[in-house]
Design an enzyme around this catalytic site. Structure first.
Site, PDB file in Angstrom:
ATOM      1  N   ARG A 194      59.471  38.952  30.617  1.00 19.92           N
ATOM      2  CA  ARG A 194      60.367  39.852  29.888  1.00 19.92           C
ATOM      3  C   ARG A 194      61.700  40.377  30.603  1.00 19.92           C
ATOM      4  NH1 ARG A 194      57.327  45.383  28.431  1.00 19.92           N
ATOM      5  NH2 ARG A 194      57.185  44.931  30.687  1.00 19.92           N
ATOM      6  N   LYS A 252      39.579  37.518  28.426  1.00 20.80           N
ATOM      7  CA  LYS A 252      39.294  38.788  28.218  1.00 20.80           C
ATOM      8  C   LYS A 252      40.000  40.005  28.984  1.00 20.80           C
ATOM      9  CE  LYS A 252      36.113  40.325  31.467  1.00 20.80           C
ATOM     10  NZ  LYS A 252      36.460  40.890  32.667  1.00 20.80           N
ATOM     11  N   HIS A 284      35.941  32.969  32.567  1.00 22.42           N
ATOM     12  CA  HIS A 284      36.127  32.062  33.792  1.00 22.42           C
ATOM     13  C   HIS A 284      34.828  31.584  34.460  1.00 22.42           C
ATOM     14  CE1 HIS A 284      36.157  35.273  36.340  1.00 22.42           C
ATOM     15  NE2 HIS A 284      36.159  34.624  37.075  1.00 22.42           N
ATOM     16  N   LYS A 328      33.131  27.482  36.128  1.00 24.00           N
ATOM     17  CA  LYS A 328      32.770  27.339  37.696  1.00 24.00           C
ATOM     18  C   LYS A 328      31.718  26.055  37.425  1.00 24.00           C
ATOM     19  CE  LYS A 328      32.864  32.126  38.995  1.00 24.00           C
ATOM     20  NZ  LYS A 328      33.734  32.511  40.041  1.00 24.00           N
ATOM     21  N   ASP A 381      33.091  45.116  31.861  1.00 27.23           N
ATOM     22  CA  ASP A 381      34.136  44.432  32.743  1.00 27.23           C
ATOM     23  C   ASP A 381      33.243  42.884  32.998  1.00 27.23           C
ATOM     24  OD1 ASP A 381      36.359  43.467  34.161  1.00 27.23           O
ATOM     25  OD2 ASP A 381      35.303  44.086  36.027  1.00 27.23           O
ATOM     26  N   HIS A 390      30.649  37.955  31.463  1.00 27.04           N
ATOM     27  CA  HIS A 390      29.899  36.871  32.503  1.00 27.04           C
ATOM     28  C   HIS A 390      28.342  36.846  32.493  1.00 27.04           C
ATOM     29  CE1 HIS A 390      34.121  36.799  33.439  1.00 27.04           C
ATOM     30  NE2 HIS A 390      34.114  37.832  34.400  1.00 27.04           N
ATOM     31  N   LYS A 407      30.581  46.552  42.007  1.00 31.05           N
ATOM     32  CA  LYS A 407      31.896  46.544  43.188  1.00 31.05           C
ATOM     33  C   LYS A 407      31.398  47.136  44.322  1.00 31.05           C
ATOM     34  CE  LYS A 407      35.483  45.387  40.067  1.00 31.05           C
ATOM     35  NZ  LYS A 407      35.699  43.984  39.920  1.00 31.05           N
TER      36      LYS A 407
END
Ligand code: BG6
Length: 489
Positions: A45, A145, A175, A179, A232, A237, A336
Site C-alpha cells: 500500500r 488463518k 502450514h 510439513k 491460535d 494445527h 509458548k
C-alpha cells in the site's frame, strides 16, 4: 518444469511475506522449481515500501533462510522474478486497473492470489478482483488463518470469499499440513500393515499430541492477546494433527477423500460443555523465567499491559466417539515459552495382557510410538527386550530410532514452499475444506464460552517449563503422564 505462472501477494510488505513467503519462494528458485518468466507480484500500500522493496526483501531472506542457504547468485535470480506493485486494496482506483493490465499481459497463466492480509480485507480484495475481471478459470485464492474467531465469523469470511471463488479454487492454508513429516504421518499409517492392526482402542491406551514453543509474542501482541492459544493453535494445527492420527484410510490419496475422512473425525469429537470444559481443559499463562540460561519476561510484561487473562498454554482431554477410538483419551497440549521447541505425537500402547516373566526380570514398559515432527524429525518405537549384557533374564526398554535428518541428508522441510507449489498445481489435498473449518470451530466455541462464563484467571507457569502443574494433574487423573521431549528413557 511447468509453465510460467503469476503469484500475486496482497500484503507484500507484511510480516508473513517476509518471514515465510519470500524464503519459500527463494527456495523454489534455488531448487529450479520456478519456471522462467514466472512473476511474483508483491502488492504494497505504501509507496515507500515499493521503493525499498528489493533491499527489504533481501534483508528478509538473509534473516529468515537457514544458515548457509543464502546465495548471492540465487538471490539475484529470485529478484528477477519479484515485482513490487503499489496498490491500496480498499480503493478501486487506477492501481487496480494497472494490476489488471499487468496480469492480462499474460492472460492464460495460472494466477495465485495470496491474501497475506487481515481477514477483514478478504471480502473487499476479492470484490475488486471480481470487478476488475481478474478472476478466471486459472485463478486460485490462498488464505491463511486466522479464519475468524468463532464459527459465525469464520462462516462470514468463507461466505465472502465464496461469492467470488468456487470452493475448488479456494486454498486455505494450515502450514502444519505442508510439513513433510506431517505427510509422513499419513504414509506411516496407510502403508504399513503392522500399524493398521495396532491402531485402535484395543491396543492403544491414549494419544498425546503436543506442540511446545520457546518463543513468546514475537511482536504479534495485538493479534495474540485477542486470540489466545486455543484459537491460535488448537482450532487448526492440533485438530488437524488429531484428524490425521484418528481418521480412517481414504480410499485414495485424493483431496476429497482425505477431507471427508477428516470431517468424520471432527464430527465424532465428543462435545465439551460447561462443567465438562472445566474438568477437561487447563489454561495457562507464562510468567518470567529462564530460557537457556537467559531471563525472559512474562506474558504481561511482554504485552505491556496488566490484567490480560489470555491463555498462552492449553492442555485438554478429548474423546472421539466412534468404534475405533471408544474410551481412548486424546490429550492435546500447546504453549509458548515452554522448555523446548517440539511437535510430537505419542501413541501410548497398553500393557501386555498377561505377564509371563517373574518380577525379578524388571518392570515392563508398554510400547510407545513417538512421531516427532520437529525440530529433529524422527520416529521412535520403544519396546521391551532382553538385556544382552547379562546372563540373567533381565528385561529393559529398547528403542528403534528412525531419524530422518540422518537418513535423508538433503531433507529440508519448508511447508510454505510445498503448499504454494501445490496451489499452483491445483492440488488441494493439503489444504483445509470449508467444512473442516466449520466443524473445528463448532467444537472449539463451547470451550471458549465455558471459559468466559467461568471467568477464571489462567494458571501461571514459569517460562522455560512444561506448563502449569494443573496440566500434569489432568493426565495424572487417568494414571498417565505427559511425555516431555528429552526427559524420558
Ligand atoms: C502459527 C501460530 O500458526 O504457528 C504461531 O500463529 C505459532 O503462534 C506458529 O508460533 C508455529 O508454527 P511452527 O511451524 O513454527 O511450529
Amino acid at each position: 518444469m511447468s509453465d510460467p505462472f503469476d503469484i500475486v501477494i496482497f500484503g507484500g510488505a507484511g510480516d508473513l511475506t517476509h518471514r515465510k513467503l519470500l524464503p519459500a519462494l527463494y527456495r523454489t528458485v534455488a531448487e529450479g522449481k520456478l519456471p522462467a518468466g514466472s512473476r511474483l507480484i508483491a502488492c504494497c500500500r505504501n509507496p515507500a515500501d515499493v521503493a525499498g522493496y528489493y533491499e527489504r526483501a533481501d534483508e528478509a531472506l538473509r534473516e529468515h533462510l537457514s544458515e548457509g542457504e543464502y546465495r548471492a547468485d540465487c538471490a539475484e535470480q529470485f529478484q528477477q522474478h519479484l515485482q513490487p506493485f503499489e496498490l491500496n486494496i480498499t480503493e478501486a482506483n487506477h492501481c487496480w486497473q494497472a494490476m489488471a493490465e499487468l496480469l492480462d499481459s499474460e492472460a492464460d497463466r495460472v494466477r495465485v492470489y495470496y491474501l497475506a492480509i487481515p481477514p477483514t480485507l478478504f471480502g473487499e480484495c476479492c470484490h475488486h478482483l471480481h470487478t476488475f475481471k481478474l478472476i478466471n478459470r486459472n485463478s486460485r485464492v490462498v488464505v491463511e488463518k486466522p479464519l475468524g474467531y468463532n464459527a459465525t465469523s469464520a462462516n462470514a469470511i468463507n461466505e465472502e470469499i465464496a461469492r467470488y471463488f468456487p470452493e475448488s479454487s479456494i486454498y486455505r492454508i494450515d502450514h502444519y499440513l505442508g510439513k513433510e513429516t506431517v505427510q509422513n504421518l499419513m504414509a506411516l499409517r496407510f502403508t504399513n500393515v503392522i500399524f493398521e492392526h495396532l491402531w485402535d482402542a484395543k491396543s492403544i491406551d491414549h494419544v498425546q499430541i503436543s506442540i511446545s514453543e520457546t518463543v513468546g509474542l514475537e511482536g504479534r501482541a495485538g493479534f495474540y492477546n485477542e486470540a489466545g492459544a486455543l484459537r491460535d493453535m488448537v482450532q487448526n494445527h492440533l485438530l488437524q494433527l488429531l484428524c490425521l492420527v484418528a481418521m480412517e484410510s481414504p480410499h485414495k490419496m485424493k483431496a476429497s477423500s482425505i477431507r471427508a475422512e477428516k470431517v468424520k473425525v471432527l464430527e465424532a469429537l465428543r462435545p465439551l460443555r460447561d462443567e465438562e470444559v472445566l474438568r477437561n481443559t487447563v489454561r495457562g499463562q507464562y510468567v518470567a523465567g529462564n530460557h537457556n540460561g537467559k531471563l525472559v519476561p512474562g506474558y504481561l510484561e511482554e504485552l505491556g499491559e496488566a490484567g490480560s487473562n489470555t491463555e498462552t498454554f492449553v492442555a485438554l482431554r478429548a474423546h472421539i466417539d466412534n468404534w475405533r477410538w471408544a474410551r481412548v483419551p486424546f490429550y492435546l497440549r500447546t504453549g509458548k515459552r515452554m522448555k523446548q521447541r517440539c511437535a510430537e505425537i505419542v501413541i501410548q500402547y497398553k500393557e501386555v495382557s498377561h505377564r509371563v516373566y517373574p518380577q525379578e526380570a524388571g518392570p515392563l514398559t508398554p510400547n510407545r510410538l513417538i512421531i516427532r515432527l520437529q525440530p529433529e524429525e524422527s520416529i521412535q518405537l520403544t519396546m521391551m527386550a532382553k538385556d544382552l549384557d547379562t546372563l540373567d533374564m533381565r528385561l529393559q526398554p529398547a528403542t528403534l530410532n528412525l531419524n530422518f535428518s540422518d537418513t535423508y541428508k538433503r531433507f529440508k522441510s519448508d511447508a510454505y514452499k510445498r503448499l504454494i507449489l501445490d496451489a499452483v498445481a491445483a492440488n488441494p489435498s493439503l489444504f483445509i475444506h470449508r467444512d473442516e473449518v466449520g466443524h473445528a470451530w463448532a467444537w472449539i466455541d463451547p470451550i471458549i464460552d465455558a471459559w468466559q462464563k467461568a471467568d477464571e484467571a489462567p494458571h501461571l507457569y514459569r517460562s522455560g517449563t512444561w506448563g502449569p502443574p494443573e496440566s500434569d494433574e489432568l493426565l495424572a487423573e487417568d494414571g498417565s503422564a505427559w511425555f516431555n521431549a528429552g526427559e524420558h528413557a
